[in-house]
Write an enzyme that holds these catalytic residues in place. Sequence first.
Site, PDB file in Angstrom:
ATOM      1  N   ASP A  80       3.073 -39.030  34.120  1.00 45.78           N
ATOM      2  CA  ASP A  80       2.990 -37.868  33.117  1.00 45.78           C
ATOM      3  C   ASP A  80       2.677 -36.442  33.630  1.00 45.78           C
ATOM      4  OD1 ASP A  80       3.346 -40.132  31.226  1.00 45.78           O
ATOM      5  OD2 ASP A  80       1.201 -40.333  31.099  1.00 45.78           O
ATOM      6  N   LYS A  81       3.104 -35.675  32.977  1.00 41.35           N
ATOM      7  CA  LYS A  81       3.023 -34.034  33.539  1.00 41.35           C
ATOM      8  C   LYS A  81       1.400 -33.890  33.859  1.00 41.35           C
ATOM      9  CE  LYS A  81       3.564 -29.312  31.998  1.00 41.35           C
ATOM     10  NZ  LYS A  81       3.688 -28.603  30.743  1.00 41.35           N
TER      11      LYS A  81
END
Length: 323
Positions: A141-142
């Site tokens: 995830d970012k």
Amino acid sequence: MNTDSQKKRHTFIIPDIHADERLDQALARLMPEYSRTQIKDWLDSGSILINGLAAKGKTRIKGGETVTAEIPVITRPHWEAQPIPLNIVHEDDALILVNKPAGLVVHPGAGNQDRTLMNALLHHDPALQALPRAGILHRLDKDTSGLLIIAKTAAALKHLSLQLKKRSLLREYQAIVYGTMISGGSVDAPIDRHPLQRKRMAVIDTGKSAVTHYRIAEKFRAHTRLKIRLETGRTHQIRVHMAYIRHPIVGDAVYGGRIQLAKGLSEQLITALRQFKRQALHAFALGLTHPDTEEFMRWEIDLPEDMNHLIQVLREDLNRNAP
């Protein structure tokens, strides 16, 4: 970014060493840049002919057959190479291992058309443009930091993807969660898209199998540092599973809700928790069988500065209240 439809022609003779193998198995070895599913589809559609005739994948071959393949191909999107710094932990002829910082998106997509890890990789090695997703095997995830594996060749991508499918690729994380956990354990709960909030995932009975193993690395007064091993790799899996067992990850606004402040926390810790603006989750270790050497290799990296700082403040809070 642009795409063009075209056909690619393959013509070759099946070597005698593949005699008595199933046709689909032999073709998978002889055409490593394509998946077995793709090869099966092309055999079924008549795009691959054996001695000029259609053949089934289960057909036993004798060796010496002529393969003619007219394969429809969609040229992959051409993404821009951008000079974005990369923290490369390891690189050889088959793979790259990158330590991704929090805040960097892995793939271009809606809202993030560039300035991603993929754009950085294409600048580092333009040949990756020929591979699906520039050879990126899995994603983070970012706002999750840590190790990511990238294949540099079609054969390496196929080899590593099979390890991922067979669950033999080792992926370990560290996380700081709310609550003092008593012991380690496993979460075996299926995950799928949330039925109402489509940007979120959720534990759903009809979802895909998802298994997360965790053990306690360190206990604090109202928090726990965990070491987590993924058996499967569903979207947001660790975040969803930790919230599901009521120990959401610190800083996870999507699955953890509002900041949880236990009674008696020091002002320093309260400030540190409020200032931690991303999920406290880091992919710290990765192990795999090398595609070329067949040697098992394992890498481990340190926690990022923001998580180390939070852990230090948690320790100080614990010691302040020690008898």
